[in-house]
Design an enzyme around this catalytic site. Sequence first.
Site, short mmCIF file in Angstrom:
data_model
loop_
_atom_site.label_atom_id
_atom_site.label_comp_id
_atom_site.label_asym_id
_atom_site.label_seq_id
_atom_site.Cartn_x
_atom_site.Cartn_y
_atom_site.Cartn_z
N HIS A 1 0.82 -1.23 0.00
CA HIS A 1 0.00 0.00 0.00
C HIS A 1 0.85 1.27 0.00
O HIS A 1 0.31 2.37 -0.21
CB HIS A 1 -0.92 0.04 1.22
N ASP B 1 -2.55 -10.68 -2.29
CA ASP B 1 -3.10 -10.17 -1.02
C ASP B 1 -4.55 -9.77 -1.30
O ASP B 1 -4.89 -9.32 -2.39
CB ASP B 1 -2.29 -8.95 -0.58
N HIS C 1 -6.19 -7.31 -0.40
CA HIS C 1 -6.36 -5.87 -0.66
C HIS C 1 -5.61 -5.48 -1.93
O HIS C 1 -4.56 -6.04 -2.23
CB HIS C 1 -5.80 -5.06 0.52
#
Length: 323
Positions: free
Chosen positions: A126, A163, A165
């Site tokens: 992220h 993942d 996300h």
Amino acid sequence: MVVGWVYDRFFHRHRTDETHPERADRLEVIVSDLAAAGVLDRMRPLQFQPAPAEIVGWVHEPAYVELVRLACEQGFGFIGSSDTKISPESYDAALLAVGGVLGACDAAMSGEVPRSFCAVRPPGHHAERDLAMGFCLFNNVAIAAEYLIRRHGLKRVAILDWDVHHGNGIQHIFEERRDVFYISIHQTPQSLFPGTGYEREIGHGPGEGFTLNIPMKPGSGDREYHGVFDTQVFPRLDEYAPEFVLLSTGFDATRGDPIASLNLEPSSYGWMTREIAEIANWHSHGRIVSVLEGGYDRVRLGQCAIEHITAMMDEVTDADAER
Ligand SMILES: [Zn+2]
């Protein structure tokens, strides 16, 4: 095939807090379950150093790298957003995490250890060029891709991010380039952080077509993942013919994960890894570096890692070698 092992107790010194899903005990679970299953004994521990801040600055704004250092040194409790906790040693842990991943890349490029699993934290996918978010400080996998291109002269690096996300940071860093092909399979952005990763996000300019987002509806599991591997992930990776495969390995798409709603089984990470190993064997001299991102269910986390790593250990078959 021997699989490299990147891990250091120092990663535990990136402290969040007792109720935070991304805590050091994630690594304790992975290490103890791998040891109990006899997997750790079959892996080769790799030596590595903290990454120089200069190399981290190939991907991140140097002013941001310095901000992370200062924020940790001065005892800020978080950076970027309140969920991204830091402690005084988080900066050093983050540099060591990057260094471990780069060490695994060097070992793969020298042919010494073609595949490695990096049990590192803090995670990275992220982290934006100039922003910490989603428990991530430095974008371990993005820095590795840039390093493979600049230091080792590669021209096509694939990143598969499973993942749960969307890896907004990796996508944004490379979305205008075609030397990195970013594929992310994640829970739909309407239903999960960080709210990006729609199918229509395919890259820009020269990078158009070199970002592939595959959002999965809540409740999706093994069957749906088989479908998208067969129709999208495998053919698109095969067509790209990557010289190196980086995996952003989150285990948080697993049934029961406390912060997401997908239903993979631990065994799913076995077959997905074998599919990717086939691509790597055809195109990338078998080279795979897998880097831990998320995964928060302490009960199944270790089993997921065991399935993933033992699948990476599978020998190259004759059929693979002939291709
Ligand atoms: Zn995640």
